[in-house]
Design a protein around this motif. Structure first.
Motif, PDB file in Angstrom:
ATOM      1  N   SER A 108     -35.756 -19.815  29.748  1.00  0.00           N
ATOM      2  CA  SER A 108     -36.483 -20.249  30.936  1.00  0.00           C
ATOM      3  C   SER A 108     -37.980 -20.231  30.663  1.00  0.00           C
ATOM      4  N   ASP A 109     -38.767 -20.772  31.578  1.00  0.00           N
ATOM      5  CA  ASP A 109     -40.222 -20.800  31.416  1.00  0.00           C
ATOM      6  C   ASP A 109     -40.799 -19.395  31.310  1.00  0.00           C
ATOM      7  N   CYS A 110     -40.292 -18.492  32.102  1.00  0.00           N
ATOM      8  CA  CYS A 110     -40.782 -17.101  32.092  1.00  0.00           C
ATOM      9  C   CYS A 110     -40.529 -16.460  30.720  1.00  0.00           C
ATOM     10  N   ALA A 111     -39.352 -16.712  30.195  1.00  0.00           N
ATOM     11  CA  ALA A 111     -39.020 -16.146  28.885  1.00  0.00           C
ATOM     12  C   ALA A 111     -39.893 -16.756  27.796  1.00  0.00           C
ATOM     13  N   LEU A 112     -40.168 -18.051  27.914  1.00  0.00           N
ATOM     14  CA  LEU A 112     -41.039 -18.702  26.935  1.00  0.00           C
ATOM     15  C   LEU A 112     -42.458 -18.144  26.991  1.00  0.00           C
ATOM     16  N   LYS A 164     -45.986 -12.382  23.231  1.00  0.00           N
ATOM     17  CA  LYS A 164     -45.623 -11.498  22.115  1.00  0.00           C
ATOM     18  C   LYS A 164     -46.114 -12.064  20.780  1.00  0.00           C
ATOM     19  N   LEU A 165     -45.963 -13.376  20.616  1.00  0.00           N
ATOM     20  CA  LEU A 165     -46.419 -14.005  19.379  1.00  0.00           C
ATOM     21  C   LEU A 165     -47.935 -13.927  19.234  1.00  0.00           C
ATOM     22  N   GLU A 166     -48.662 -14.113  20.333  1.00  0.00           N
ATOM     23  CA  GLU A 166     -50.124 -13.988  20.293  1.00  0.00           C
ATOM     24  C   GLU A 166     -50.540 -12.569  19.921  1.00  0.00           C
ATOM     25  N   GLU A 167     -49.838 -11.572  20.463  1.00  0.00           N
ATOM     26  CA  GLU A 167     -50.131 -10.176  20.113  1.00  0.00           C
ATOM     27  C   GLU A 167     -49.871  -9.930  18.631  1.00  0.00           C
ATOM     28  N   GLN A 168     -48.779 -10.494  18.126  1.00  0.00           N
ATOM     29  CA  GLN A 168     -48.471 -10.338  16.704  1.00  0.00           C
ATOM     30  C   GLN A 168     -49.547 -10.995  15.840  1.00  0.00           C
TER      31      GLN A 168
END
Length: 196
Positions: free
Chosen positions: A32-36, A42-46
């Motif tokens: 869903s959009d929320c999950a995306l 999370k990817l930006e934090e990584q």
């Protein structure tokens, strides 16, 4: 998905036309959009974490490179340190021999051989000191200066007659520095106030 594509291809081949209003043709998203959005955060934090780690690793490698370069430069400058320590002992013997010859070779002395020996020793001593200076080895001249435990070693105390207490009054053995680093401490007598 491959299944949806093949179904669409079959419908076209059979002549059935489906419009975009057809709900069966809408692509199905497993997230869903929320999950995306959550996954993007999370990817930006990584990415930030990996970027920070990369910067730290880069800074660490630069520090190691600078320390290694400094170590190599010091090795070039001070690699002759032990050789210089041994050589200053020879300089001491040469100086004492020249002083001894000077005491015996007076200008009115009829012995020209002794006079020539004294002149030769004086020239040799001057040349040795110029070679020392060329390679960064310098004799310390601490008389009248303040006592410094990094440069001097006290062997006696002498009464302060016309000198400030704590200053070097006499030197019994010269000290030497190699490029500013003390390689042999000067053996000194330090002036102290006379006790009554």
């Amino acid at each position: 998905s491959p299944c949806a594509f093949s179904t669409a291809a079959q419908q076209r081949s059979t002549g059935d036309e489906c419009g975009p209003e057809d709900p069966s043709e809408e692509p199905k998203h497993p997230l869903s959009d929320c999950a995306l959005e959550h996954k993007a955060i999370k990817l930006e934090e990584q990415v930030r974490d990996l970027t920070e780690r990369y910067r730290k690793a880069l800074a660490d490698s630069e520090n190691v490179r600078r320390r290694t370069q400094k170590f190599v430069e010091d090795a070039k400058l001070f690699g002759i340190q032990s050789f210089c320590r041994d050589l200053v002992e020879v300089a001491d013997i040469l100086e004492k021999t020249a002083e001894s010859a000077a005491g015996h070779a007076e200008p009115s002395d009829p012995n020209p051989t002794l006079q020539k020996i004294y002149e030769g020793l004086s020239l040799l001593e001057a040349k040795l000191q110029s070679v020392f200076a060329k390679h960064g080895l310098q004799k310390m001249n601490p008389v009248g200066g303040r006592y410094d435990p990094y440069d001097h070693e006290i062997i006696c105390h002498v009464p302060a007659e016309g000198m400030q207490p704590g200053t070097v009054a006499l030197v019994t053995q010269d000290g030497y520095k190699l490029h500013g680093r003390t390689i042999r401490h000067a053996l000194v007598g330090v002036a102290v106030e006379a006790q009554e």
